[in-house]
Write an enzyme that holds these catalytic residues in place. Structure first.
Site, PDB file in Angstrom:
ATOM      1  N   ASP A 180       1.971   6.488   3.965  1.00 31.68           N
ATOM      2  CA  ASP A 180       1.004   7.034   2.998  1.00 31.68           C
ATOM      3  C   ASP A 180       0.131   8.130   3.618  1.00 31.68           C
ATOM      4  O   ASP A 180      -0.389   9.000   2.925  1.00 31.68           O
ATOM      5  CB  ASP A 180       0.062   5.948   2.469  1.00 31.68           C
ATOM      6  CG  ASP A 180       0.706   4.590   2.267  1.00 31.68           C
ATOM      7  OD1 ASP A 180       1.692   4.293   2.963  1.00 31.68           O
ATOM      8  OD2 ASP A 180       0.211   3.816   1.441  1.00 31.68           O
ATOM      9  N   ASP A 213      -7.735   6.952   4.668  1.00 29.78           N
ATOM     10  CA  ASP A 213      -7.640   7.419   3.286  1.00 29.78           C
ATOM     11  C   ASP A 213      -8.658   8.496   2.930  1.00 29.78           C
ATOM     12  O   ASP A 213      -8.771   8.890   1.762  1.00 29.78           O
ATOM     13  CB  ASP A 213      -7.774   6.220   2.330  1.00 29.78           C
ATOM     14  CG  ASP A 213      -6.508   5.378   2.353  1.00 29.78           C
ATOM     15  OD1 ASP A 213      -5.415   5.969   2.408  1.00 29.78           O
ATOM     16  OD2 ASP A 213      -6.602   4.139   2.329  1.00 29.78           O
TER      17      ASP A 213
HETATM   18  N1  GLY Z   1      -1.882   4.265  -0.211  1.00 26.46           N
HETATM   19  C1  GLY Z   1      -1.859   2.938  -0.653  1.00 26.46           C
HETATM   20  C2  GLY Z   1      -0.814   2.633  -1.634  1.00 26.46           C
HETATM   21  O1  GLY Z   1       0.027   3.468  -1.944  1.00 26.46           O
HETATM   22  O2  GLY Z   1      -0.823   1.524  -2.139  1.00 26.46           O
END
Ligand code: GLY
Length: 358
Positions: A135, A74
Protein backbone atom coordinates in the site's frame (compact mmCIF):
# COMPACT_ATOMS: atom_id res chain seq x y z
CA UNK A 1 -22.78 13.73 2.33
CA UNK A 2 -21.80 17.32 3.16
CA UNK A 3 -24.81 17.93 5.44
CA UNK A 4 -24.19 14.60 7.19
CA UNK A 5 -20.50 15.27 7.81
CA UNK A 6 -20.20 19.06 8.29
CA UNK A 7 -17.54 18.93 11.02
CA UNK A 8 -16.50 15.28 11.04
CA UNK A 9 -15.44 12.58 8.60
CA UNK A 10 -17.17 9.52 7.21
CA UNK A 11 -15.65 6.35 8.76
CA UNK A 12 -13.52 3.95 6.71
CA UNK A 13 -16.44 1.75 5.72
CA UNK A 14 -20.21 1.82 5.89
CA UNK A 15 -22.27 -0.22 8.31
CA UNK A 16 -25.43 -1.30 6.51
CA UNK A 17 -24.39 1.02 3.63
CA UNK A 18 -24.34 4.12 5.87
CA UNK A 19 -21.07 5.73 7.03
CA UNK A 20 -20.77 6.28 10.78
CA UNK A 21 -19.35 9.72 11.62
CA UNK A 22 -15.79 10.02 12.89
CA UNK A 23 -15.14 13.06 15.05
CA UNK A 24 -11.43 12.42 15.49
CA UNK A 25 -9.10 12.79 12.54
CA UNK A 26 -7.13 9.66 13.35
CA UNK A 27 -7.71 6.93 10.74
CA UNK A 28 -5.72 6.60 7.51
CA UNK A 29 -8.92 7.20 5.57
CA UNK A 30 -10.15 10.65 6.57
CA UNK A 31 -8.64 12.41 3.56
CA UNK A 32 -10.64 10.46 0.98
CA UNK A 33 -13.70 12.61 1.67
CA UNK A 34 -11.49 15.71 1.27
CA UNK A 35 -10.13 14.29 -1.99
CA UNK A 36 -13.62 13.84 -3.43
CA UNK A 37 -14.58 17.38 -2.44
CA UNK A 38 -11.37 18.79 -3.94
CA UNK A 39 -12.07 17.00 -7.23
CA UNK A 40 -15.58 18.41 -7.27
CA UNK A 41 -14.36 21.89 -6.38
CA UNK A 42 -11.56 21.80 -8.94
CA UNK A 43 -13.84 20.80 -11.78
CA UNK A 44 -16.97 22.80 -10.94
CA UNK A 45 -15.48 25.87 -9.26
CA UNK A 46 -18.59 25.87 -7.05
CA UNK A 47 -17.85 27.85 -3.83
CA UNK A 48 -20.20 25.57 -1.87
CA UNK A 49 -17.20 23.26 -1.26
CA UNK A 50 -14.90 25.94 0.17
CA UNK A 51 -16.06 26.15 3.82
CA UNK A 52 -15.98 22.40 4.38
CA UNK A 53 -12.62 22.05 2.64
CA UNK A 54 -11.26 24.79 4.88
CA UNK A 55 -12.49 22.87 7.94
CA UNK A 56 -10.76 19.76 6.65
CA UNK A 57 -7.54 21.71 6.19
CA UNK A 58 -7.72 23.02 9.77
CA UNK A 59 -8.22 19.47 11.00
CA UNK A 60 -5.17 18.25 9.07
CA UNK A 61 -3.10 21.19 10.37
CA UNK A 62 -3.93 20.04 13.89
CA UNK A 63 -3.24 16.41 13.11
CA UNK A 64 0.26 17.01 11.86
CA UNK A 65 1.17 18.48 15.25
CA UNK A 66 -0.17 15.47 17.21
CA UNK A 67 2.84 13.15 17.57
CA UNK A 68 0.81 9.92 18.10
CA UNK A 69 -0.96 10.32 14.78
CA UNK A 70 2.29 10.41 12.79
CA UNK A 71 3.35 6.83 13.61
CA UNK A 72 2.21 5.59 10.23
CA UNK A 73 3.26 5.63 6.59
CA UNK A 74 -0.28 6.60 5.59
CA UNK A 75 0.72 10.26 5.69
CA UNK A 76 0.76 10.15 1.90
CA UNK A 77 -2.88 9.13 1.56
CA UNK A 78 -3.71 11.72 4.21
CA UNK A 79 -1.80 14.75 3.01
CA UNK A 80 -1.73 14.21 -0.76
CA UNK A 81 -5.53 14.40 -0.77
CA UNK A 82 -6.08 17.09 1.85
CA UNK A 83 -3.28 19.66 1.78
CA UNK A 84 -1.67 19.04 -1.61
CA UNK A 85 -4.73 20.09 -3.65
CA UNK A 86 -4.69 23.39 -1.73
CA UNK A 87 -1.01 23.79 -2.67
CA UNK A 88 -1.62 22.81 -6.27
CA UNK A 89 -4.81 24.74 -6.92
CA UNK A 90 -4.44 27.70 -4.57
CA UNK A 91 -0.75 28.01 -3.70
CA UNK A 92 -1.86 28.05 -0.05
CA UNK A 93 1.32 28.59 2.06
CA UNK A 94 -0.15 27.17 5.27
CA UNK A 95 -1.26 24.01 3.46
CA UNK A 96 2.21 23.74 1.96
CA UNK A 97 3.95 24.08 5.34
CA UNK A 98 1.70 21.39 6.79
CA UNK A 99 2.22 19.15 3.77
CA UNK A 100 5.98 19.44 4.18
CA UNK A 101 5.77 18.59 7.87
CA UNK A 102 3.93 15.41 6.93
CA UNK A 103 6.64 14.64 4.36
CA UNK A 104 9.33 15.10 7.02
CA UNK A 105 7.48 12.73 9.34
CA UNK A 106 7.26 10.14 6.56
CA UNK A 107 10.95 10.61 5.77
CA UNK A 108 11.80 9.86 9.40
CA UNK A 109 10.34 6.36 8.95
CA UNK A 110 13.01 5.44 6.39
CA UNK A 111 15.66 2.82 7.27
CA UNK A 112 18.72 3.57 5.12
CA UNK A 113 20.33 0.14 5.46
CA UNK A 114 17.20 -1.64 4.23
CA UNK A 115 16.14 1.18 1.90
CA UNK A 116 12.52 1.02 3.04
CA UNK A 117 9.89 3.02 4.86
CA UNK A 118 8.33 1.18 7.78
CA UNK A 119 4.57 0.95 7.40
CA UNK A 120 2.97 0.65 10.78
CA UNK A 121 3.66 1.52 14.39
CA UNK A 122 6.53 3.35 15.95
CA UNK A 123 9.99 2.43 14.75
CA UNK A 124 10.89 0.51 17.90
CA UNK A 125 7.80 -1.73 17.80
CA UNK A 126 9.17 -5.30 17.46
CA UNK A 127 6.02 -6.53 15.65
CA UNK A 128 6.34 -3.96 12.91
CA UNK A 129 10.03 -3.09 12.79
CA UNK A 130 11.29 -3.20 9.21
CA UNK A 131 7.91 -4.19 7.81
CA UNK A 132 6.99 -2.61 4.50
CA UNK A 133 3.66 -3.02 2.75
CA UNK A 134 2.51 -2.77 -0.84
CA UNK A 135 0.00 0.00 0.00
CA UNK A 136 2.94 2.34 0.71
CA UNK A 137 3.42 2.94 -3.01
CA UNK A 138 0.53 5.39 -2.78
CA UNK A 139 2.29 7.23 0.05
CA UNK A 140 5.41 7.88 -2.02
CA UNK A 141 3.96 10.76 -4.07
CA UNK A 142 4.09 12.81 -0.85
CA UNK A 143 7.89 12.45 -0.86
CA UNK A 144 8.32 13.01 -4.59
CA UNK A 145 6.13 16.12 -4.32
CA UNK A 146 8.04 17.38 -1.27
CA UNK A 147 11.30 17.02 -3.21
CA UNK A 148 9.88 19.18 -5.99
CA UNK A 149 8.50 21.80 -3.61
CA UNK A 150 11.67 22.13 -1.52
CA UNK A 151 14.44 21.17 -3.94
CA UNK A 152 15.64 18.70 -1.27
CA UNK A 153 16.50 15.57 -3.24
CA UNK A 154 16.65 13.31 -0.19
CA UNK A 155 12.84 13.05 -0.23
CA UNK A 156 13.00 11.79 -3.82
CA UNK A 157 15.84 9.37 -3.12
CA UNK A 158 14.06 7.71 -0.21
CA UNK A 159 10.88 7.29 -2.23
CA UNK A 160 12.84 5.88 -5.17
CA UNK A 161 14.82 3.41 -2.99
CA UNK A 162 11.63 2.27 -1.27
CA UNK A 163 9.89 1.71 -4.63
CA UNK A 164 12.92 -0.33 -5.84
CA UNK A 165 12.88 -2.47 -2.68
CA UNK A 166 9.12 -2.96 -2.99
CA UNK A 167 9.64 -4.05 -6.59
CA UNK A 168 12.35 -6.49 -5.52
CA UNK A 169 10.76 -8.01 -2.43
CA UNK A 170 7.01 -7.39 -2.39
CA UNK A 171 6.58 -8.51 -6.01
CA UNK A 172 7.01 -12.26 -6.43
CA UNK A 173 8.55 -13.81 -9.58
CA UNK A 174 5.07 -14.75 -10.89
CA UNK A 175 3.95 -11.09 -10.69
CA UNK A 176 1.76 -11.60 -7.65
CA UNK A 177 2.42 -9.53 -4.54
CA UNK A 178 2.89 -10.02 -0.85
CA UNK A 179 0.83 -7.68 1.24
CA UNK A 180 3.72 -7.10 3.65
CA UNK A 181 7.40 -7.98 3.79
CA UNK A 182 9.91 -7.81 6.65
CA UNK A 183 13.41 -6.47 6.12
CA UNK A 184 16.27 -6.67 8.59
CA UNK A 185 16.84 -2.99 9.18
CA UNK A 186 20.31 -3.51 10.65
CA UNK A 187 21.83 -5.66 7.90
CA UNK A 188 19.46 -4.62 5.09
CA UNK A 189 18.76 -8.30 4.34
CA UNK A 190 15.29 -9.40 3.19
CA UNK A 191 13.47 -11.63 5.69
CA UNK A 192 10.01 -12.94 4.75
CA UNK A 193 6.58 -12.01 3.41
CA UNK A 194 3.39 -12.09 5.46
CA UNK A 195 -0.15 -11.17 4.73
CA UNK A 196 -2.29 -8.98 6.94
CA UNK A 197 -5.48 -8.54 4.96
CA UNK A 198 -5.15 -11.34 2.38
CA UNK A 199 -6.28 -14.96 2.36
CA UNK A 200 -2.84 -16.44 3.11
CA UNK A 201 0.85 -15.54 3.17
CA UNK A 202 1.26 -17.05 -0.30
CA UNK A 203 -1.94 -15.66 -1.88
CA UNK A 204 -2.37 -12.35 -3.64
CA UNK A 205 -4.59 -9.88 -1.81
CA UNK A 206 -6.61 -8.10 -4.50
CA UNK A 207 -6.31 -4.60 -3.11
CA UNK A 208 -2.59 -5.04 -2.59
CA UNK A 209 -2.23 -5.96 -6.25
CA UNK A 210 -4.31 -2.89 -7.13
CA UNK A 211 -2.08 -0.61 -5.01
CA UNK A 212 0.85 -2.14 -6.90
CA UNK A 213 -0.63 -1.52 -10.37
CA UNK A 214 -1.40 2.11 -9.58
CA UNK A 215 1.60 2.75 -7.31
CA UNK A 216 4.31 1.51 -9.67
CA UNK A 217 2.77 3.52 -12.53
CA UNK A 218 2.96 6.61 -10.29
CA UNK A 219 6.57 5.88 -9.33
CA UNK A 220 7.36 5.67 -13.04
CA UNK A 221 5.79 9.06 -13.54
CA UNK A 222 7.90 10.57 -10.76
CA UNK A 223 11.21 8.88 -11.59
CA UNK A 224 11.21 7.93 -15.27
CA UNK A 225 12.47 4.44 -14.28
CA UNK A 226 10.88 2.29 -16.99
CA UNK A 227 11.15 -0.87 -14.92
CA UNK A 228 8.29 0.49 -12.77
CA UNK A 229 6.11 0.72 -15.86
CA UNK A 230 6.92 -2.91 -16.71
CA UNK A 231 6.15 -4.02 -13.16
CA UNK A 232 2.84 -2.19 -13.19
CA UNK A 233 1.91 -3.94 -16.47
CA UNK A 234 2.91 -7.37 -15.14
CA UNK A 235 0.86 -6.90 -11.98
CA UNK A 236 -2.07 -5.77 -14.10
CA UNK A 237 -1.74 -8.77 -16.42
CA UNK A 238 -1.90 -11.14 -13.46
CA UNK A 239 -4.87 -9.25 -11.99
CA UNK A 240 -6.78 -9.40 -15.29
CA UNK A 241 -6.19 -13.15 -15.56
CA UNK A 242 -7.88 -13.70 -12.20
CA UNK A 243 -11.11 -11.80 -12.84
CA UNK A 244 -14.51 -13.45 -12.67
CA UNK A 245 -17.11 -13.09 -15.41
CA UNK A 246 -18.25 -9.53 -14.61
CA UNK A 247 -14.74 -8.08 -14.36
CA UNK A 248 -14.82 -7.13 -10.64
CA UNK A 249 -12.28 -9.05 -8.54
CA UNK A 250 -12.83 -11.11 -5.45
CA UNK A 251 -11.20 -9.77 -2.27
CA UNK A 252 -8.23 -12.08 -2.79
CA UNK A 253 -7.12 -13.19 -6.26
CA UNK A 254 -6.90 -16.74 -4.91
CA UNK A 255 -10.66 -16.79 -5.68
CA UNK A 256 -11.95 -16.59 -9.24
CA UNK A 257 -15.47 -17.95 -8.70
CA UNK A 258 -17.97 -18.78 -5.98
CA UNK A 259 -19.60 -16.80 -3.23
CA UNK A 260 -16.61 -15.10 -1.57
CA UNK A 261 -17.04 -11.32 -1.32
CA UNK A 262 -15.80 -9.06 -4.12
CA UNK A 263 -13.67 -6.01 -3.48
CA UNK A 264 -15.01 -3.30 -5.73
CA UNK A 265 -12.55 -0.82 -4.18
CA UNK A 266 -9.65 -2.81 -5.66
CA UNK A 267 -11.37 -2.63 -9.06
CA UNK A 268 -11.73 1.17 -8.76
CA UNK A 269 -8.04 1.54 -7.82
CA UNK A 270 -7.05 -0.63 -10.79
CA UNK A 271 -9.11 1.65 -13.08
CA UNK A 272 -7.07 4.63 -11.88
CA UNK A 273 -3.91 2.58 -12.35
CA UNK A 274 -4.84 1.71 -15.94
CA UNK A 275 -5.69 5.34 -16.66
CA UNK A 276 -2.27 6.38 -15.35
CA UNK A 277 -0.51 3.60 -17.29
CA UNK A 278 -2.24 4.53 -20.55
CA UNK A 279 -0.72 8.02 -20.28
CA UNK A 280 2.77 6.52 -20.44
CA UNK A 281 2.55 3.42 -22.63
CA UNK A 282 3.41 3.93 -26.29
CA UNK A 283 0.43 3.79 -28.67
CA UNK A 284 2.01 0.66 -30.17
CA UNK A 285 2.35 -1.18 -26.84
CA UNK A 286 1.11 -4.75 -27.44
CA UNK A 287 -1.18 -4.74 -24.36
CA UNK A 288 -2.60 -1.26 -24.79
CA UNK A 289 -5.86 -2.29 -26.41
CA UNK A 290 -6.38 -5.05 -23.83
CA UNK A 291 -5.90 -2.50 -21.02
CA UNK A 292 -8.33 -0.04 -22.62
CA UNK A 293 -10.90 -2.82 -22.97
CA UNK A 294 -10.36 -3.90 -19.34
CA UNK A 295 -10.82 -0.31 -18.18
CA UNK A 296 -14.07 0.15 -20.11
CA UNK A 297 -15.41 -3.17 -18.95
CA UNK A 298 -14.60 -2.51 -15.31
CA UNK A 299 -15.95 1.03 -15.18
CA UNK A 300 -19.20 -0.11 -16.82
CA UNK A 301 -19.47 -3.12 -14.50
CA UNK A 302 -18.97 -0.85 -11.47
CA UNK A 303 -21.39 1.80 -12.70
CA UNK A 304 -24.12 -0.67 -13.63
CA UNK A 305 -23.82 -3.32 -10.97
CA UNK A 306 -21.93 -1.90 -8.01
CA UNK A 307 -23.24 1.61 -7.33
CA UNK A 308 -25.90 2.72 -4.89
CA UNK A 309 -27.76 4.89 -7.43
CA UNK A 310 -31.07 3.11 -6.75
CA UNK A 311 -30.58 2.72 -2.98
CA UNK A 312 -31.62 6.04 -1.41
CA UNK A 313 -30.91 4.74 2.11
CA UNK A 314 -27.20 4.33 1.27
CA UNK A 315 -24.75 7.22 1.52
CA UNK A 316 -21.80 5.27 0.12
CA UNK A 317 -21.26 5.13 -3.60
CA UNK A 318 -19.62 1.83 -4.49
CA UNK A 319 -21.19 -1.37 -3.19
CA UNK A 320 -19.43 -4.65 -2.38
CA UNK A 321 -16.11 -3.42 -1.04
CA UNK A 322 -14.10 -5.15 1.69
CA UNK A 323 -11.91 -3.50 4.29
CA UNK A 324 -10.43 -6.62 5.91
CA UNK A 325 -11.91 -10.05 5.40
CA UNK A 326 -9.65 -11.80 7.96
CA UNK A 327 -10.80 -9.29 10.60
CA UNK A 328 -14.40 -9.47 9.39
CA UNK A 329 -14.27 -5.70 9.10
CA UNK A 330 -16.27 -3.79 6.50
CA UNK A 331 -17.12 -6.89 4.47
CA UNK A 332 -19.53 -6.31 1.57
CA UNK A 333 -19.86 -2.62 2.43
CA UNK A 334 -18.95 0.68 0.80
CA UNK A 335 -15.46 1.89 1.63
CA UNK A 336 -14.52 5.55 1.60
CA UNK A 337 -11.43 4.87 -0.57
CA UNK A 338 -13.51 2.75 -2.97
CA UNK A 339 -15.87 5.70 -3.36
CA UNK A 340 -12.92 8.09 -3.77
CA UNK A 341 -11.08 6.05 -6.43
CA UNK A 342 -14.30 5.45 -8.34
CA UNK A 343 -14.81 9.23 -8.48
CA UNK A 344 -11.15 9.76 -9.35
CA UNK A 345 -11.46 7.28 -12.22
CA UNK A 346 -14.55 9.07 -13.53
CA UNK A 347 -12.86 12.47 -13.28
CA UNK A 348 -9.81 11.10 -15.04
CA UNK A 349 -12.06 9.81 -17.82
CA UNK A 350 -13.76 13.21 -18.08
CA UNK A 351 -10.76 15.51 -17.70
CA UNK A 352 -7.73 13.40 -18.56
CA UNK A 353 -5.78 13.39 -15.30
CA UNK A 354 -5.74 13.74 -11.54
CA UNK A 355 -2.70 15.66 -10.38
CA UNK A 356 -3.13 15.11 -6.64
CA UNK A 357 -0.67 12.22 -6.92
CA UNK A 358 1.65 14.30 -9.04
N1 GLY B 1 -4.12 0.81 2.94
C1 GLY B 1 -4.95 -0.01 3.72
C2 GLY B 1 -5.89 -0.83 2.96
O1 GLY B 1 -5.86 -0.86 1.73
O2 GLY B 1 -6.71 -1.48 3.59
Amino acid sequence: MMPRFPDCFPAANTEGLVYPAEYENFEWTTSFFSGMLWLLYEHTGDPVYRPILQKHLESFYERVEAPGSLDTHDLGFLYSLSCYPAVLLQKDPRAEACFLKAAQALRSRYFPQAGIIQAWGNLGDPQNRGRMIIDCLLNLPLLYQAARLTGDRSFWEMAYCHAKQAQKHLVRPDSTTYHTFYMDVDTGEPRFGRTAQGYSDSSCWARGQAWGVYGFALSYRHTGDRSFLDTSCKLLDYYLERLPEDGVCYWDLHFTQGSEPRDSSAAAIVCCGILELLKHLPLTHPRRMAYEAALNRTILALAKGYTTWNLPQADGLLLHGVYSKPDNRGVDECTIWGDYYYIEALFRLLYGSCDYWY
